[in-house]
Motif scaffolding. Structure first.
Motif, PDB file in Angstrom:
ATOM      1  N   LEU A  74      17.141 -33.955 -28.169  1.00  0.00           N
ATOM      2  CA  LEU A  74      17.575 -32.594 -27.834  1.00  0.00           C
ATOM      3  C   LEU A  74      19.097 -32.518 -27.742  1.00  0.00           C
ATOM      4  O   LEU A  74      19.706 -31.534 -28.144  1.00  0.00           O
ATOM      5  CB  LEU A  74      16.952 -32.146 -26.504  1.00  0.00           C
ATOM      6  N   ALA A  75      19.671 -33.581 -27.206  1.00  0.00           N
ATOM      7  CA  ALA A  75      21.127 -33.580 -27.044  1.00  0.00           C
ATOM      8  C   ALA A  75      21.831 -33.663 -28.397  1.00  0.00           C
ATOM      9  O   ALA A  75      22.938 -33.178 -28.550  1.00  0.00           O
ATOM     10  CB  ALA A  75      21.547 -34.751 -26.177  1.00  0.00           C
ATOM     11  N   GLY A  76      21.193 -34.265 -29.375  1.00  0.00           N
ATOM     12  CA  GLY A  76      21.788 -34.403 -30.693  1.00  0.00           C
ATOM     13  C   GLY A  76      23.077 -35.191 -30.609  1.00  0.00           C
ATOM     14  O   GLY A  76      23.228 -36.072 -29.773  1.00  0.00           O
ATOM     15  N   LYS A  77      24.016 -34.862 -31.494  1.00  0.00           N
ATOM     16  CA  LYS A  77      25.259 -35.637 -31.520  1.00  0.00           C
ATOM     17  C   LYS A  77      26.260 -35.099 -30.503  1.00  0.00           C
ATOM     18  O   LYS A  77      27.212 -35.738 -30.160  1.00  0.00           O
ATOM     19  CB  LYS A  77      25.879 -35.568 -32.910  1.00  0.00           C
ATOM     20  N   HIS A  78      26.034 -33.848 -30.102  1.00  0.00           N
ATOM     21  CA  HIS A  78      27.077 -33.195 -29.309  1.00  0.00           C
ATOM     22  C   HIS A  78      26.713 -33.091 -27.832  1.00  0.00           C
ATOM     23  O   HIS A  78      26.535 -32.026 -27.302  1.00  0.00           O
ATOM     24  CB  HIS A  78      27.352 -31.792 -29.846  1.00  0.00           C
TER      25      HIS A  78
ATOM     26  N   GLN B 115      23.679 -34.580 -14.015  1.00  0.00           N
ATOM     27  CA  GLN B 115      24.491 -33.972 -15.043  1.00  0.00           C
ATOM     28  C   GLN B 115      23.605 -33.141 -15.950  1.00  0.00           C
ATOM     29  O   GLN B 115      22.442 -33.464 -16.146  1.00  0.00           O
ATOM     30  CB  GLN B 115      25.194 -35.054 -15.849  1.00  0.00           C
ATOM     31  N   TRP B 116      24.198 -32.089 -16.460  1.00  0.00           N
ATOM     32  CA  TRP B 116      23.450 -31.215 -17.353  1.00  0.00           C
ATOM     33  C   TRP B 116      23.842 -31.506 -18.789  1.00  0.00           C
ATOM     34  O   TRP B 116      25.015 -31.619 -19.116  1.00  0.00           O
ATOM     35  CB  TRP B 116      23.759 -29.743 -17.037  1.00  0.00           C
ATOM     36  N   ILE B 117      22.847 -31.615 -19.620  1.00  0.00           N
ATOM     37  CA  ILE B 117      23.090 -31.809 -21.047  1.00  0.00           C
ATOM     38  C   ILE B 117      22.851 -30.469 -21.721  1.00  0.00           C
ATOM     39  O   ILE B 117      21.791 -29.866 -21.537  1.00  0.00           O
ATOM     40  CB  ILE B 117      22.112 -32.857 -21.621  1.00  0.00           C
ATOM     41  N   LYS B 118      23.829 -30.012 -22.463  1.00  0.00           N
ATOM     42  CA  LYS B 118      23.678 -28.724 -23.142  1.00  0.00           C
ATOM     43  C   LYS B 118      22.881 -28.887 -24.424  1.00  0.00           C
ATOM     44  O   LYS B 118      23.185 -29.748 -25.250  1.00  0.00           O
ATOM     45  CB  LYS B 118      25.045 -28.150 -23.481  1.00  0.00           C
ATOM     46  N   VAL B 119      21.883 -28.037 -24.585  1.00  0.00           N
ATOM     47  CA  VAL B 119      21.111 -28.029 -25.824  1.00  0.00           C
ATOM     48  C   VAL B 119      21.315 -26.650 -26.435  1.00  0.00           C
ATOM     49  O   VAL B 119      20.671 -25.686 -26.029  1.00  0.00           O
ATOM     50  CB  VAL B 119      19.608 -28.278 -25.554  1.00  0.00           C
ATOM     51  N   GLY B 120      22.255 -26.550 -27.339  1.00  0.00           N
ATOM     52  CA  GLY B 120      22.638 -25.232 -27.842  1.00  0.00           C
ATOM     53  C   GLY B 120      23.210 -24.401 -26.709  1.00  0.00           C
ATOM     54  O   GLY B 120      23.723 -24.945 -25.719  1.00  0.00           O
TER      55      GLY B 120
END
Ligand code: G4P
Length: 281
Positions: free
Chosen positions: A141-145, A160-165
């Motif tokens: 979900l995190a992908g490369k970014h 920590q929050w990981i942004k998915v889009g």
């Protein structure tokens, strides 16, 4: 990873997940598509309580697609939205955001009705038993970014929050819950699929369970894989037949049952017998 679940561990895991639930809008309950019931935590409904939830049937690439479809229909009758995914390749993963958005629409519409013009991203937590694929899904979900958006002070380990889009934020540490060890059949299914370490249960017992299951549900594949003209009723004879054909022999040319057990379980886990589902409706 070996996790020994003692009552103290279970209570701690439950407490940790309960704490995390306060931070999120929706729970992604990750299960193994091959064993969607046996890979659930027995207290999951109690723990999640009224939080919106989606069920993600992971490793669907290894499960029998017809059976997965039946499970999705079954969960729908329980008012649980379930989707089949493969976190390793990413198949189905995009659907998670779409379905989550739909589920949370009423909540966000309420926020907008109260005058919040641009609602924040949905916040989600992945929960599941060890080895079900939580980290793989988070990375997928995190992908490369991977963009981490600040810590929450005051908690022992900074969340920590990981942004998915733009629309989803995921807690970076999943909620780890325990499987149902108390039921013998559940234990065998967890072991057969590799969800629990081979040292937890007796390997030959697990292989006996797996072979009986294959004989009942996938007889043709069993015959084909081990070149059997028919499947012997007697499990010892079946072990002998497989052992002789596949060279699982000990000194003196006798069949080594441990080797047969290892071979059969390895074949199952590496899809040599095709896509298999062990929990059946
Ligand atoms: P966890 O955080 O819940 O403990 O599980 P993790 O992501 O570590 O995944 C456990 C194993 O399952 C990993 O394999 C991972 O590659 C595999 N896996 C996860 N999702 C899927 C999926 O959708 N399909 C398939 N086929 N496999 C999946 P491993 O053998 O432990 O490690 P490795 O092969 O990645 O090195």
């Amino acid at each position: 990873m070996t996790i020994q679940w003692f009552p103290g561990h279970m209570a701690k895991a439950k407490r940790e997940v309960t704490e995390k639930l306060k931070l999120i809008d929706i729970v992604f309950e990750l299960v193994d598509a091959r064993i969607p019931m046996s890979s659930r935590n027995p207290l999951i409904d109690e723990i999640i309580a009224n939080k919106p939830r989606m069920m993600l049937l992971n490793k669907a690439d290894m499960a029998d697609p017809d059976v997965t479809k039946q499970w999705i229909e079954f969960f729908a009758t329980q008012q649980i939205e379930a989707i089949a995914i493969d976190s390793q390749s990413g198949t189905g993963v995009k659907q998670i955001v779409t379905v989550a958005k739909e589920k949370l629409r009423p909540k966000f519409e309420k926020m907008m009705a109260k005058g919040i013009k641009r609602p924040r991203a949905m916040r989600a937590l992945i929960v599941g038993i060890p080895n079900v694929g939580k980290s793989t899904l988070i990375n997928r979900l995190a992908g490369k970014h991977i963009a981490k958006t600040g810590d929450t002070p005051g908690v022992t380990k900074a969340q920590q929050w990981i942004k998915v889009g733009k629309e989803l934020e995921l807690l970076d540490t999943p909620g780890i819950l325990w499987p149902k060890f108390e039921d013998e059949e559940v234990g065998f299914k967890l072991a057969t699929t590799g969800a629990i370490k081979d040292t937890i249960l007796n390997l030959q017992d697990v292989a006996v369970y797996a072979l009986r299951f294959l004989a009942a549900y996938y007889p043709e594949r069993l015959k084909e894989r081990y070149a059997l003209s028919d499947i012997p009723e007697d499990i010892v004879v079946l072990f002998d037949e497989i052992g002789k054909r596949r060279g699982c022999l000990a000194a003196g040319g006798v069949v080594d049952y441990d080797k047969v057990a290892e071979l059969v379980l390895r074949d199952i886990r590496t899809e040599k017998l095709g896509r298999l589902s062990f929990d059946r409706l």
